[in-house]
Design a protein around this motif. Sequence first.
Motif, PDB file in Angstrom:
ATOM      1  N   GLN A 106      39.587  44.264  35.545  1.00  0.00           N
ATOM      2  CA  GLN A 106      38.717  44.866  34.534  1.00  0.00           C
ATOM      3  C   GLN A 106      39.141  44.538  33.106  1.00  0.00           C
ATOM      4  N   LYS A 117      40.946  48.569  25.527  1.00  0.00           N
ATOM      5  CA  LYS A 117      40.865  47.225  26.072  1.00  0.00           C
ATOM      6  C   LYS A 117      41.134  46.211  24.974  1.00  0.00           C
ATOM      7  N   TRP A 135      42.129  47.760  37.090  1.00  0.00           N
ATOM      8  CA  TRP A 135      41.457  47.248  38.285  1.00  0.00           C
ATOM      9  C   TRP A 135      40.376  48.206  38.759  1.00  0.00           C
ATOM     10  N   ARG A 136      39.402  47.645  39.476  1.00  0.00           N
ATOM     11  CA  ARG A 136      38.477  48.466  40.252  1.00  0.00           C
ATOM     12  C   ARG A 136      38.320  47.794  41.613  1.00  0.00           C
TER      13      ARG A 136
END
Length: 211
Positions: A106, A117, A135-136
Motif C-alpha cells: 500500500q 504516506k 499492506w492489505r
Amino acid sequence: QVLTYDKAENLTTLGTGVKIGYTFLGWAFAANKTKVVDGDGAEVKNLVTGKTNDKEITLYAVFEVNKYTLTFDANGGNVTPTSVEVAYGATYTSLPTPSRANYTFQGWFTDAEDGTKVTSVVMDDVNGKTIYAHWRGNEYTVTLDHNDNKDASLTTKTTITVYYQETYAGLETITREGYKFLGWFTDKTGGLEVKSTDTVTTTGNHTLYAH
C-alpha cells in the motif's frame, strides 16, 4: 587574535565551527573554499589572502555534509535494500518496492500502523529515519452459491469481495420457502461453516454454499 608577520604561532581563539548535519573541517580564507588552517592550536605563519596590505584576515568555517541512515522496515514483508545512506538535507526518492506473500503493498508510511504516506524522504534528522511498509491482504472474489434456492431475491448478492486476513464482511442471510437458513459453508453438501466475522485464510477466489 593578533599574529606577528614571519613568525610561526599557534591559533588559540578560532574555536570550532558548528553546523547541524555537518562535520567541521577547518578554516578557509573565503566562503565555500578548501580549508587552509585547522582549528584551535594549529600552527600558522604569514597568513595571506593574496590581497595587498592584508592586516586583517577573516577566516571562514569549512564543513562537510554528513550522511545518515534511512531504514526501510518491510513490516512483515521483504525488501532490498533494507537501508541507504542519505546526505543531510538531501531528498531520497528511489524508494524500493517490498514484497509479501498474499498481500498487496500500500506504500511507505512514517509509522508502522498509521502515519503519513510518503513517496520521498528528506533527511533532516541526525539520528536517521525509518519508514514502514503498509499492506492489505490480496483481494478475492467469493461466489455465493444459493444451492438450488429458487426463492432468493433477485437483489440477493451472488458474489462478495474479501481480503486476505480480513473478515467475510458482506455475507448475508437468505430465505427459502419451507426451509431454515443454516449459514454459508465451504461445500455444497457438507464442509465448514463460514460466518461474516470469520477471517479469510483462503488464498484465491472461492465459493461458499448456502445450507
